[in-house]
Design a protein around this motif. Structure first.
Motif, short mmCIF file in Angstrom:
data_model
loop_
_atom_site.label_atom_id
_atom_site.label_comp_id
_atom_site.label_asym_id
_atom_site.label_seq_id
_atom_site.Cartn_x
_atom_site.Cartn_y
_atom_site.Cartn_z
N LEU A 2 34.02 -17.71 -57.57
CA LEU A 2 33.68 -16.70 -56.56
C LEU A 2 34.06 -17.23 -55.20
O LEU A 2 33.73 -18.36 -54.85
CB LEU A 2 32.19 -16.38 -56.59
N GLU A 3 34.76 -16.41 -54.44
CA GLU A 3 35.14 -16.79 -53.08
C GLU A 3 34.75 -15.66 -52.13
O GLU A 3 35.18 -14.52 -52.30
CB GLU A 3 36.63 -17.07 -52.98
N VAL A 4 33.93 -16.00 -51.17
CA VAL A 4 33.50 -15.07 -50.13
C VAL A 4 34.18 -15.47 -48.83
O VAL A 4 34.06 -16.61 -48.38
CB VAL A 4 31.96 -15.09 -49.98
N ARG A 5 34.92 -14.52 -48.25
CA ARG A 5 35.71 -14.80 -47.06
C ARG A 5 35.28 -13.93 -45.89
O ARG A 5 35.38 -12.69 -45.97
CB ARG A 5 37.20 -14.57 -47.32
N ASN A 6 34.78 -14.55 -44.84
CA ASN A 6 34.43 -13.86 -43.59
C ASN A 6 33.66 -12.57 -43.86
O ASN A 6 33.97 -11.51 -43.31
CB ASN A 6 35.70 -13.55 -42.78
N LEU A 7 32.64 -12.65 -44.70
CA LEU A 7 31.89 -11.47 -45.10
C LEU A 7 31.00 -11.01 -43.95
O LEU A 7 30.26 -11.79 -43.35
CB LEU A 7 31.04 -11.78 -46.33
N LYS A 23 32.46 -20.81 -51.39
CA LYS A 23 33.12 -20.77 -52.70
C LYS A 23 32.17 -21.35 -53.74
O LYS A 23 31.47 -22.32 -53.48
CB LYS A 23 34.42 -21.60 -52.69
N ILE A 24 32.17 -20.73 -54.92
CA ILE A 24 31.38 -21.23 -56.04
C ILE A 24 32.35 -21.59 -57.16
O ILE A 24 33.19 -20.77 -57.55
CB ILE A 24 30.36 -20.19 -56.53
N GLN A 25 32.22 -22.79 -57.68
CA GLN A 25 33.08 -23.26 -58.74
C GLN A 25 32.50 -22.89 -60.11
O GLN A 25 31.31 -22.68 -60.27
CB GLN A 25 33.26 -24.78 -58.65
N GLU A 57 36.07 -10.28 -47.55
CA GLU A 57 36.50 -10.16 -48.94
C GLU A 57 35.52 -10.88 -49.87
O GLU A 57 34.91 -11.88 -49.49
CB GLU A 57 37.90 -10.79 -49.13
N ILE A 58 35.42 -10.34 -51.09
CA ILE A 58 34.65 -10.98 -52.16
C ILE A 58 35.55 -11.03 -53.38
O ILE A 58 35.89 -9.97 -53.95
CB ILE A 58 33.36 -10.22 -52.48
N LEU A 59 35.98 -12.23 -53.78
CA LEU A 59 36.94 -12.38 -54.87
C LEU A 59 36.28 -13.11 -56.04
O LEU A 59 35.63 -14.13 -55.86
CB LEU A 59 38.16 -13.17 -54.41
N LEU A 60 36.44 -12.57 -57.24
CA LEU A 60 35.96 -13.21 -58.45
C LEU A 60 37.16 -13.48 -59.34
O LEU A 60 37.80 -12.55 -59.84
CB LEU A 60 34.95 -12.32 -59.19
N ASP A 61 37.49 -14.76 -59.50
CA ASP A 61 38.71 -15.15 -60.22
C ASP A 61 39.93 -14.42 -59.66
O ASP A 61 40.80 -13.96 -60.41
CB ASP A 61 38.57 -14.88 -61.72
N GLY A 62 39.97 -14.30 -58.34
CA GLY A 62 41.10 -13.67 -57.66
C GLY A 62 41.06 -12.16 -57.62
O GLY A 62 41.92 -11.54 -56.99
N ILE A 63 40.09 -11.53 -58.28
CA ILE A 63 39.97 -10.07 -58.30
C ILE A 63 39.08 -9.62 -57.15
O ILE A 63 37.99 -10.16 -56.93
CB ILE A 63 39.38 -9.58 -59.64
N ASP A 213 23.69 -27.45 -57.22
CA ASP A 213 24.70 -28.47 -56.92
C ASP A 213 25.02 -28.48 -55.43
O ASP A 213 25.16 -29.55 -54.83
CB ASP A 213 25.98 -28.17 -57.71
N ARG A 214 25.15 -27.30 -54.85
CA ARG A 214 25.41 -27.17 -53.42
C ARG A 214 24.62 -25.98 -52.90
O ARG A 214 24.24 -25.09 -53.65
CB ARG A 214 26.91 -26.96 -53.14
N ILE A 215 24.42 -25.97 -51.58
CA ILE A 215 23.61 -24.94 -50.94
C ILE A 215 24.29 -24.50 -49.64
O ILE A 215 24.80 -25.35 -48.89
CB ILE A 215 22.20 -25.48 -50.61
#
Length: 254
Positions: A2-7, A23-25, A57-63, A213-215
Motif C-alpha cells: 500500500l502506498e499513500v501519496r500526498n493524501l 508505505k506499507i510492505q 493517491e492511494i495505490l494497492l500493488d500499483g492499482i 513494525d512501524r508507526i
C-alpha cells in the motif's frame, strides 16, 4: 504493497487529512496513531472508499484504489473492521463468515455452492477461522448474542474470510478490558506470522507498541513522525502531541 501519496481530505474548511505519505510492505503490521481528531479514521475511510480524497493517491500493488468503487475494493484486496461493531446480528457466527467468504481467483464455485454452503473446501476454511477466533463451539449461535469480546473476534475473522491483501483494523481494542487486549495482541501477531498485512489504527498503546513494525503519527491531519515503536516512544514531537509538552510525557506514549 500500500502506498499513500500526498493524501488530502477537506471537509469544508477543515483539513482532516493534510499531505499524508506512507508505505506499507507485504506482511507488515503498520500503525497509524494520533490524538483524537488527528485524521486516523478518516484515512481508513479514504482507503475503503467511504470518502473520496480531495487530493492525492492511494495505490494497492500499483492499482489506484481511488478509481475503484467502494463496493469493489474487497475484490481489489481490502477488508476492514469498525470502531463500532457491525456484524450481521441476526445471522449465526458461521453465517457471518460464510457471507464474507471470497474465493481465490480461478477457484470460484457455482452459485449453488456459494449460496447454500455446499463447498467442502469452503466449509473447512471457515472452520479454521472459527478455531482461530476461539468460536468453534459457537458456530450456530446468533452473532448478536455473543459477548462483546467474542463479537470483536468474529468481526476480525469475518475480515479475514475475504482473503484480503490488506486488513484495516480501526480501533479494534475499543471497549476491551486488559485480558481481551492481551488476547488481541496475540491474534494480531498470529496474523503477521500467517503473512497478512495490517494497517492498525488504535489509541491503546499497549497493543500498538507490541504488534507494529512501524508507526506513523498524525496530528491535526499532518504526519509528524514515522519510525519503529521505540523511536516513536522517544520522539519529542509525539510526546508533545499527546501530552502537551515533552516534559510531561513521563518517558513516552503509554
Amino acid at each position: 504493497m500500500l502506498e499513500v501519496r500526498n493524501l488530502v481530505k477537506h471537509f469544508g474548511g477543515v483539513r482532516a487529512v493534510d499531505g499524508l505519505d506512507f508505505k506499507i510492505q507485504q506482511g507488515e503490521v503498520f500503525g497509524l496513531i494520533g490524538p483524537n481528531g488527528s485524521g486516523k479514521s478518516t484515512t481508513v475511510n479514504l482507503v475503503c472508499g467511504v470518502f473520496a480524497p480531495t487530493d492525492g493517491e492511494i495505490l494497492l500493488d500499483g492499482i489506484d484504489l481511488c478509481a475503484i468503487a467502494p463496493h469493489n475494493r474487497v475484490d481489489a484486496g481490502v477488508a476492514r473492521t469498525f470502531q463500532n461493531i457491525r456484524l450481521f446480528s441476526e445471522l449465526t457466527v458461521w453465517q457471518n463468515l460464510w457471507v464474507a467468504w471470497r474465493d481465490q481467483p480461478g477457484q470460484e464455485q457455482g452459485w449453488v455452492s456459494n449460496w447454500f454452503g455446499r463447498s467442502p473446501a469452503r466449509r473447512q476454511e471457515i472452520q479454521k477461522l472459527l478455531e482461530f477466533s476461539g468460536l468453534g463451539d459457537k458456530a450456530d449461535h446468533l452473532a448478536g448474542n455473543l459477548a462483546f469480546g467474542e463479537q470483536r473476534r468474529l468481526e476480525l475473522a469475518r475480515a479475514m474470510a475475504s482473503k484480503p491483501k490488506l486488513i484495516l483494523l480501526d480501533e479494534p481494542a475499543a471497549g476491551m478490558n486488559s485480558a481481551e487486549i492481551k488476547d488481541l495482541c496475540q491474534r494480531v501477531l498470529a496474523m503477521k506470522e500467517m503473512g497478512m498485512t495490517v494497517l492498525l489504527v488504535e489509541h491503546v498503546m499497549e497493543l500498538v507498541m507490541n504488534v507494529t513494525d512501524r508507526i506513523t503519527v498524525l496530528n491535526f491531519g499532518k504526519p509528524i513522525a514515522q519510525g519503529t515503536p521505540v523511536e516513536i516512544q522517544n520522539n519529542k514531537l509525539v510526546q508533545e502531541a499527546y501530552f502537551g509538552s515533552a516534559e510531561n510525557a513521563h518517558g513516552g506514549v503509554s
